[in-house]
Motif scaffolding. Structure first.
Motif, PDB file in Angstrom:
ATOM      1  N   ALA A  15      32.881  36.315  27.323  1.00 51.50           N
ATOM      2  CA  ALA A  15      32.863  34.861  27.162  1.00 51.50           C
ATOM      3  C   ALA A  15      31.914  34.199  28.165  1.00 51.50           C
ATOM      4  N   LEU A  16      31.941  34.647  29.415  1.00 53.83           N
ATOM      5  CA  LEU A  16      31.053  34.069  30.425  1.00 53.83           C
ATOM      6  C   LEU A  16      29.592  34.388  30.122  1.00 53.83           C
ATOM      7  N   SER A  17      29.332  35.585  29.663  1.00 52.09           N
ATOM      8  CA  SER A  17      27.968  35.959  29.304  1.00 52.09           C
ATOM      9  C   SER A  17      27.448  35.087  28.163  1.00 52.09           C
ATOM     10  N   LEU A  18      28.279  34.859  27.155  1.00 54.23           N
ATOM     11  CA  LEU A  18      27.883  34.015  26.034  1.00 54.23           C
ATOM     12  C   LEU A  18      27.677  32.570  26.481  1.00 54.23           C
ATOM     13  N   ARG A  19      28.535  32.083  27.348  1.00 52.62           N
ATOM     14  CA  ARG A  19      28.380  30.711  27.867  1.00 52.62           C
ATOM     15  C   ARG A  19      27.065  30.583  28.629  1.00 52.62           C
ATOM     16  N   ALA A  20      26.722  31.596  29.429  1.00 50.54           N
ATOM     17  CA  ALA A  20      25.467  31.550  30.189  1.00 50.54           C
ATOM     18  C   ALA A  20      24.272  31.564  29.248  1.00 50.54           C
ATOM     19  N   GLN A  21      24.326  32.369  28.197  1.00 50.32           N
ATOM     20  CA  GLN A  21      23.232  32.415  27.235  1.00 50.32           C
ATOM     21  C   GLN A  21      23.111  31.097  26.474  1.00 50.32           C
ATOM     22  N   ARG A  22      24.254  30.491  26.138  1.00 48.64           N
ATOM     23  CA  ARG A  22      24.214  29.204  25.455  1.00 48.64           C
ATOM     24  C   ARG A  22      23.635  28.137  26.382  1.00 48.64           C
ATOM     25  N   GLN A  23      23.961  28.220  27.665  1.00 51.55           N
ATOM     26  CA  GLN A  23      23.438  27.260  28.633  1.00 51.55           C
ATOM     27  C   GLN A  23      21.914  27.345  28.678  1.00 51.55           C
ATOM     28  N   GLN A  24      21.374  28.555  28.609  1.00 52.31           N
ATOM     29  CA  GLN A  24      19.917  28.718  28.587  1.00 52.31           C
ATOM     30  C   GLN A  24      19.311  28.107  27.329  1.00 52.31           C
ATOM     31  N   LEU A  25      19.987  28.267  26.219  1.00 57.03           N
ATOM     32  CA  LEU A  25      19.516  27.704  24.959  1.00 57.03           C
ATOM     33  C   LEU A  25      19.499  26.171  25.017  1.00 57.03           C
ATOM     34  N   ILE A  30      16.467  20.886  26.158  1.00 58.09           N
ATOM     35  CA  ILE A  30      16.176  19.763  27.054  1.00 58.09           C
ATOM     36  C   ILE A  30      14.736  19.850  27.563  1.00 58.09           C
ATOM     37  N   ALA A  31      14.304  21.056  27.904  1.00 58.29           N
ATOM     38  CA  ALA A  31      12.945  21.237  28.427  1.00 58.29           C
ATOM     39  C   ALA A  31      11.887  20.905  27.377  1.00 58.29           C
ATOM     40  N   ASN A  32      12.229  21.077  26.107  1.00 57.51           N
ATOM     41  CA  ASN A  32      11.273  20.821  25.034  1.00 57.51           C
ATOM     42  C   ASN A  32      11.488  19.474  24.356  1.00 57.51           C
ATOM     43  N   ALA A  33      12.096  18.548  25.049  1.00 56.98           N
ATOM     44  CA  ALA A  33      12.395  17.246  24.466  1.00 56.98           C
ATOM     45  C   ALA A  33      11.140  16.480  24.055  1.00 56.98           C
ATOM     46  N   ASP A  34      10.020  16.760  24.707  1.00 61.61           N
ATOM     47  CA  ASP A  34       8.780  16.047  24.394  1.00 61.61           C
ATOM     48  C   ASP A  34       7.780  16.905  23.623  1.00 61.61           C
ATOM     49  N   THR A  35       8.190  18.078  23.196  1.00 67.86           N
ATOM     50  CA  THR A  35       7.299  18.976  22.457  1.00 67.86           C
ATOM     51  C   THR A  35       7.272  18.575  20.980  1.00 67.86           C
ATOM     52  N   PRO A  36       6.103  18.275  20.449  1.00 66.49           N
ATOM     53  CA  PRO A  36       6.025  17.894  19.030  1.00 66.49           C
ATOM     54  C   PRO A  36       6.519  19.014  18.115  1.00 66.49           C
ATOM     55  N   ASN A  37       7.263  18.645  17.091  1.00 64.49           N
ATOM     56  CA  ASN A  37       7.797  19.543  16.065  1.00 64.49           C
ATOM     57  C   ASN A  37       8.793  20.574  16.592  1.00 64.49           C
ATOM     58  N   TYR A  38       9.302  20.386  17.813  1.00 64.19           N
ATOM     59  CA  TYR A  38      10.320  21.306  18.329  1.00 64.19           C
ATOM     60  C   TYR A  38      11.652  20.986  17.658  1.00 64.19           C
ATOM     61  N   LYS A  39      12.327  22.000  17.195  1.00 64.85           N
ATOM     62  CA  LYS A  39      13.624  21.836  16.539  1.00 64.85           C
ATOM     63  C   LYS A  39      14.719  22.303  17.485  1.00 64.85           C
ATOM     64  N   ASN A 101      10.112  16.088  16.489  1.00 67.71           N
ATOM     65  CA  ASN A 101      11.028  16.688  17.445  1.00 67.71           C
ATOM     66  C   ASN A 101      12.451  16.240  17.129  1.00 67.71           C
ATOM     67  N   THR A 102      13.411  17.182  17.126  1.00 73.34           N
ATOM     68  CA  THR A 102      14.794  16.846  16.785  1.00 73.34           C
ATOM     69  C   THR A 102      15.737  16.849  17.989  1.00 73.34           C
ATOM     70  N   VAL A 103      15.183  16.903  19.196  1.00 74.01           N
ATOM     71  CA  VAL A 103      16.022  16.910  20.395  1.00 74.01           C
ATOM     72  C   VAL A 103      16.520  15.503  20.672  1.00 74.01           C
ATOM     73  N   ASP A 104      17.844  15.334  20.693  1.00 71.62           N
ATOM     74  CA  ASP A 104      18.473  14.079  21.084  1.00 71.62           C
ATOM     75  C   ASP A 104      19.038  14.309  22.483  1.00 71.62           C
ATOM     76  N   MET A 105      18.427  13.674  23.474  1.00 76.34           N
ATOM     77  CA  MET A 105      18.793  13.951  24.867  1.00 76.34           C
ATOM     78  C   MET A 105      20.260  13.651  25.157  1.00 76.34           C
TER      79      MET A 105
END
Length: 139
Positions: A15-25, A30-39, A101-105
């Motif tokens: 569970a902790l490993s999955l949570r850490a991987q989801r956190q990276q995702l 968030i890091a790609n919030a300004d990248t055009p066409n990023y989904k 871009n579909t990122v909603d901050m």
């Protein structure tokens, strides 16, 4: 007794490993919030946990072993599955951006914070279980 303890700790490890991987995702979103066409992508944590537990009994997800420094890491390979083998899902668009871009901050920050709090709660739970085991052993 040891078998149940081992199963419990392996469950929490998974569970902790999955949570850490989801956190990276989520951080990637968030890091790609300004990248055009990023989904924006996410994973259904419940399905990912069930998949990881079903795939390996109650063991943590398998890691690929790199035998050479020239091998590529598995995390950047196909990108079609997320933690625990669950499919990566696209977020539903709340408000369309002109650049595609579909990122909603607001959504990403909420999901990031929720995941972090659940990670910390799991750590606290594990610490409590270990303390109670130590007190039982020490008498």
């Amino acid at each position: 007794m040891i078998g149940k303890l081992d199963q419990t700790l392996q469950f929490h490890e998974t569970a902790l490993s999955l949570r850490a991987q989801r956190q990276q995702l989520l951080a990637s979103n968030i890091a790609n919030a300004d990248t055009p066409n990023y989904k924006a992508r996410d994973v259904d944590f419940t399905k990912a946990l069930q998949g990881a537990l079903a795939k390996n009994g109650t063991a943590a997800s398998a890691e690929l072993v790199k035998t050479s420094s020239t091998h590529l890491s598995a995390s950047g390979s196909a990108g079609k599955t997320g933690p625990g083998g669950a499919p990566l899902l696209y977020r539903n668009v709340q408000q369309a951006n002109i650049d595609g871009n579909t990122v909603d901050m607001d959504v990403e920050r909420n999901q990031f914070t929720d995941n972090a709090i659940r990670y910390e709660a799991s750590i606290t739970l594990i610490n409590g279980q270990i303390r109670s085991l130590l007190s039982a052993i020490q008498g």
